[in-house]
Structures are given as C-alpha cells and as structure tokens.
Design a protein around this motif. Structure first.
Motif, PDB file in Angstrom:
ATOM      1  N   ASN A  85      -7.810   0.479   1.479  1.00 32.60           N
ATOM      2  CA  ASN A  85      -8.454   1.166   2.599  1.00 32.60           C
ATOM      3  C   ASN A  85      -7.380   1.643   3.576  1.00 32.60           C
ATOM      4  O   ASN A  85      -6.204   1.265   3.471  1.00 32.60           O
ATOM      5  N   LEU A  86      -7.801   2.457   4.537  1.00 35.10           N
ATOM      6  CA  LEU A  86      -6.843   3.085   5.441  1.00 35.10           C
ATOM      7  C   LEU A  86      -6.129   2.060   6.312  1.00 35.10           C
ATOM      8  O   LEU A  86      -4.911   2.143   6.518  1.00 35.10           O
ATOM      9  N   ARG A  87      -6.861   1.100   6.837  1.00 32.42           N
ATOM     10  CA  ARG A  87      -6.252   0.114   7.717  1.00 32.42           C
ATOM     11  C   ARG A  87      -5.114  -0.633   7.007  1.00 32.42           C
ATOM     12  O   ARG A  87      -4.033  -0.841   7.561  1.00 32.42           O
ATOM     13  N   ASN A  88      -5.352  -1.008   5.746  1.00 35.14           N
ATOM     14  CA  ASN A  88      -4.336  -1.746   5.003  1.00 35.14           C
ATOM     15  C   ASN A  88      -3.143  -0.862   4.631  1.00 35.14           C
ATOM     16  O   ASN A  88      -2.000  -1.326   4.615  1.00 35.14           O
ATOM     17  N   SER A  89      -3.399   0.412   4.321  1.00 31.09           N
ATOM     18  CA  SER A  89      -2.278   1.302   3.995  1.00 31.09           C
ATOM     19  C   SER A  89      -1.403   1.534   5.220  1.00 31.09           C
ATOM     20  O   SER A  89      -0.169   1.556   5.130  1.00 31.09           O
ATOM     21  N   LEU A  90      -2.019   1.669   6.388  1.00 27.11           N
ATOM     22  CA  LEU A  90      -1.251   1.840   7.624  1.00 27.11           C
ATOM     23  C   LEU A  90      -0.463   0.575   7.955  1.00 27.11           C
ATOM     24  O   LEU A  90       0.692   0.649   8.395  1.00 27.11           O
ATOM     25  N   SER A 133      -4.178   6.443   1.377  1.00 29.89           N
ATOM     26  CA  SER A 133      -2.730   6.460   1.575  1.00 29.89           C
ATOM     27  C   SER A 133      -2.460   7.001   2.973  1.00 29.89           C
ATOM     28  O   SER A 133      -3.232   7.792   3.513  1.00 29.89           O
ATOM     29  N   ALA A 134      -1.348   6.565   3.537  1.00 31.13           N
ATOM     30  CA  ALA A 134      -0.988   6.997   4.886  1.00 31.13           C
ATOM     31  C   ALA A 134       0.521   7.101   4.985  1.00 31.13           C
ATOM     32  O   ALA A 134       1.256   6.418   4.265  1.00 31.13           O
ATOM     33  N   CYS A 135       0.983   7.979   5.872  1.00 37.03           N
ATOM     34  CA  CYS A 135       2.421   8.070   6.104  1.00 37.03           C
ATOM     35  C   CYS A 135       2.698   8.218   7.592  1.00 37.03           C
ATOM     36  O   CYS A 135       1.892   8.789   8.338  1.00 37.03           O
ATOM     37  N   THR A 152       1.586  16.138   2.074  1.00 34.80           N
ATOM     38  CA  THR A 152       1.950  16.021   0.661  1.00 34.80           C
ATOM     39  C   THR A 152       2.408  14.614   0.309  1.00 34.80           C
ATOM     40  O   THR A 152       2.068  14.079  -0.759  1.00 34.80           O
ATOM     41  N   GLN A 153       3.175  13.998   1.204  1.00 27.68           N
ATOM     42  CA  GLN A 153       3.668  12.657   0.922  1.00 27.68           C
ATOM     43  C   GLN A 153       2.507  11.684   0.730  1.00 27.68           C
ATOM     44  O   GLN A 153       2.522  10.844  -0.174  1.00 27.68           O
ATOM     45  N   ALA A 154       1.481  11.810   1.583  1.00 32.17           N
ATOM     46  CA  ALA A 154       0.318  10.929   1.457  1.00 32.17           C
ATOM     47  C   ALA A 154      -0.483  11.246   0.198  1.00 32.17           C
ATOM     48  O   ALA A 154      -0.912  10.347  -0.534  1.00 32.17           O
ATOM     49  N   ILE A 155      -0.673  12.533  -0.079  1.00 33.68           N
ATOM     50  CA  ILE A 155      -1.508  12.933  -1.217  1.00 33.68           C
ATOM     51  C   ILE A 155      -0.838  12.599  -2.545  1.00 33.68           C
ATOM     52  O   ILE A 155      -1.483  12.086  -3.472  1.00 33.68           O
ATOM     53  N   LEU A 156       0.469  12.861  -2.675  1.00 32.28           N
ATOM     54  CA  LEU A 156       1.121  12.616  -3.968  1.00 32.28           C
ATOM     55  C   LEU A 156       1.218  11.138  -4.293  1.00 32.28           C
ATOM     56  O   LEU A 156       1.310  10.768  -5.467  1.00 32.28           O
ATOM     57  N   LEU A 157       1.162  10.280  -3.291  1.00 36.05           N
ATOM     58  CA  LEU A 157       1.140   8.843  -3.571  1.00 36.05           C
ATOM     59  C   LEU A 157      -0.167   8.438  -4.252  1.00 36.05           C
ATOM     60  O   LEU A 157      -0.221   7.421  -4.940  1.00 36.05           O
TER      61      LEU A 157
END
Length: 422
Positions: A389-394, A328-330, A293-298
């Motif tokens: 992108n995923l790499r940058n969010s991480l 988004s990633a958490c 949820t934390q990743a999706i709601l962002l």
C-alpha cells in the motif's frame, strides 16, 4: 541486443534499470548517463541538446534500438533524423512532439479534436495579453508555450501579476530564454492526475496512472519544479476512468495526429485535472515523465522492451501491460536552493545499495569523480519503493532517504499527503 538510452536523469536511470532486466537485452548504453547509470551501463558524454553529436553516437554504436528520454531531442527532430538513416528508435517524430514542445499547438489541437481542456487564449505580445486578460477570472494561469522543464506555468492571483509574468516570459527574465508565445488559461480546481498511454500511430493503450508533486515546498507551496516526488497505485484511476481517458483523450490524440498526417508513436503523458465538470487535460508530454516514470517502472511487470517494440511495430493493441499490485512511491532529494540557484559538486554520503529489493535509488543529477559520487543537478536522487500500500511504500522510501546526506539537501516530507488524507 544493444540498446542506447538518450538522457542523463532519474527517468533515464529507471529506463536503463528496466532494460537491463529484459532477457533480450545484452548491453545498455546511456548518453550521457550519470553517476548512478555508470554503475550499471556504459556512459558516453554528450550534450543532449546537440542533435548532431547524438546522431554521431548512434552512427558509431549502431544499437539495435535507441530510446529517447528527454523532450529537447524530440523537439529537435532526433527521431526523424535517426529513422531517415535506417535506425530503430522509440519516440515521436518532431511534428508529433509538438504536443509538448508547443502548448499553443496542443491547445488548438485539443479544440480541433474535441478533447476537454480549459478555456484559453494565445498571445504573441503584451498588447494581446492586455486585450485577452479581461476574459479570465482570477486566479489566471500564464504558460510559456515552449519547453520550460516544468517551470513555465505560473498561477497569478491578479491580472496585474499575469501581465507582469507574461512580460517576464517574453523577455526571458523568468526562464532564462525568451518565448514568443504564451497561453492564458482558465484556472481549474480539483485533483491532478498523470496518465501514461502507449501509442503506435493507430492505437492507444493504458500503462498506469501516477500523481506527482510539482511545488518545491510541503503543502504544495513555493515555486514549481520538475517534480519533487510521485506515487502510483491502481486506485488512482479506476477501470472506468482509465477507459474514459483512453476513449476521450489518448485515442483521440492518436486519431487526430494520424488525420493531420503526423502519426503519434511513443509515450503519451496526459496531465489531467479532475474538475467538478469532469476530467480536463492540463498538458501533454510526449515522453516518459520524471519522476513519475521512476514510480511506474518499479511496478511494471511486462518486459519494457515489449512496450518499445509494440509502439514501433504498430502492435500495441496486442499487448497486455501488467503492473504489480499495491503502490510505489518516490521522493526526490534535491540540492539546496533548487529550483533556483544551487551548488553542485558536493559529496554524497550514505549511498549504499538498499538491502530490500523493492527499494531502488535512481540517480537524477549525480557525477562520478575519482570514484566518488557528487551532486550534479537540482534534483539529485530519486528514492523509490514498492509495497502493498502507499503508506508502506512511502515509509520504505523515507527510511532509505534517512541514510543519505549531502550539504544543503532538501526534500519534501509529505509526498502522497492527499491520498493518505483521503
């Protein structure tokens, strides 16, 4: 309008954070909330497993809407109780929540309504386990039927290990409380996928997909947890796959529950395994997942209040849910020893507000004492970020995490490893 959120974890912090962005919401209350939620909403101490205490809070506060976060109040029938008293509440009724609170019910429901899932057997005694085990090749999956906070699933390499695990579930040794029924299940291979659908009793519409990391150790090793991190991207579920999941799983659930006299309203969280035989359902949750949820709601652009209202009013088919592009990633910062024994009450250092608005630190298990934030759970913080992108969010999430510390803090350094490798 005043909104009450029931719960006190990272998921509830994300829900409160999202509700505060809605122009129609004037006040958000959380019960019990946590140290982070207390900084943006009024918190009311309560045991979320105490149904009567929760009902009393709703009666006193009289919110325009109550949102149920955790699974236990749903399983206890809080939605039924509040609706019977004339309150507006988001979440499934007790009978519909059995899709999560009873894995045995869920497996039989999927069989009745032709929803693809692994072969299984239901057992209420060790003798039945001994009788059914020869049907299954190894490894075999042993599941506690009831709620187990994400820790009631054990993959067993031998039948002897499966029998021993079943004995521990029946006795309460494994989970702390005894379960009266277990599910033996065929072991499936493939990539896991978490899919969220909004349901209003008649319609099911897609929200987003995510992938979480259940094992405590890097490389997906060690015992299962409630989740050590997650990520969400559009590429996780193509438009074709999304349509397939809605048609062959989510809508079948809504139709089947309606046929059986238990309309499903709320969030349907579908845990899938993408097997060589096609997608197969591992489990259902009947609420927002944590930490997905934390990743999706962002990423959620649509006013979250619109989702809640559409579900309650039966108008989900008129709602177009919009998500931010990109990823988004958490990452979960957890107490040392989690998911086993761990120490609480440790001071948290370096927890300053991120300067980047695309980075948010949600509190999962914290408490405020004399103005200081302390650890108060196994999962303590959820460091969440959005990027192109995923790499940058991480990278954003891990950079923020480097500033934070508490004694024996642990976290996985390989969140998103499968997607990055692919």
């Amino acid at each position: 309008m005043k909104v009450l959120v029931i719960g006190g974890g990272g998921r509830e912090h994300a829900l409160v954070w999202s509700l505060r962005k809605s122009p129609a919401v004037t006040e958000v209350i959380a019960a019990p909330g946590n140290g982070g939620i207390a900084q943006i909403a009024r918190c009311i101490p309560v045991d979320v497993n105490n149904l009567h205490a929760l009902i009393d809070i709703v009666a006193v506060e009289n919110p325009a809407l109550t949102v149920i976060g955790p699974e236990v109040p749903l399983a206890l029938g809080i939605v039924d109780e509040l609706q019977s008293r004339g309150h507006r509440v988001f979440g499934p009724a007790r009978a519909a929540a059995r899709l999560e609170s009873s894995k045995a019910f869920a497996k039989d429901f999927m069989r009745r309504h032709d929803i693809p899932t692994a072969a299984y057997a239901l057992c209420t005694s060790l003798d039945e386990v001994r009788e059914q085990l020869p049907r299954f090749a190894t490894p075999v999956v042993v599941k506690a039927s009831g709620l187990a906070a994400g820790k009631g699933v054990v993959i067993c390499d031998t039948h002897a290990e499966a029998l021993s695990t079943a004995a521990e579930i029946f006795s309460g040794t494994l989970l702390g409380t005894a379960d009266t029924e277990i599910v033996l299940e065929e072991f499936l291979t493939g990539e896991e996928l978490s899919f969220f659908a909004l349901c209003d009793g008649t319609h099911a519409i897609p929200i987003a997909a995510a992938q979480d990391h259940k094992r405590v150790g890097e490389g997906d090793t060690g015992p299962n947890t409630g989740g050590m991190g997650a990520y969400s991207t559009d590429s996780l579920a193509s438009p074709e796959l999304t349509r397939w999941i809605i048609d062959n799983v989510a809508q079948k659930v809504v139709d089947g529950m309606a046929q059986e006299g238990n309309p499903f309203r709320g969030i349907l969280f579908i845990g899938l395994m993408m097997t060589p035989r096609g997608p197969m359902v591992l489990e259902f949750n009947t609420r927002f997942g944590d930490p997905e949820t934390q990743a999706i709601l962002l990423r959620l652009e649509t006013d979250i209040l619109d989702l809640f209202n559409a579900s309650i009013d039966g108008t989900a088919d008129r709602l177009q849910i919009k998500m931010l592009p990109g990823a988004s990633a958490c990452v979960i910062a957890a107490s040392g020893g989690y998911p086993g024994k761990y120490q609480s009450g440790l001071p948290i250092e370096g927890l300053t507000a991120p300067t980047d608005p695309s980075v948010v630190v949600f509190h999962s298990g914290t408490a405020l004492k004399d103005g200081h934030l302390l650890t108060a759970g196994g999962r303590v913080l959820t460091i969440t970020a959005h990027a192109d992108n995923l790499r940058n969010s991480l990278e954003k999430a891990y950079n923020q995490l480097q500033k934070i510390s508490f004694e024996n803090m642990q976290y996985r350094r390989d969140i998103g490893h499968r997607a990055l490798r692919n």
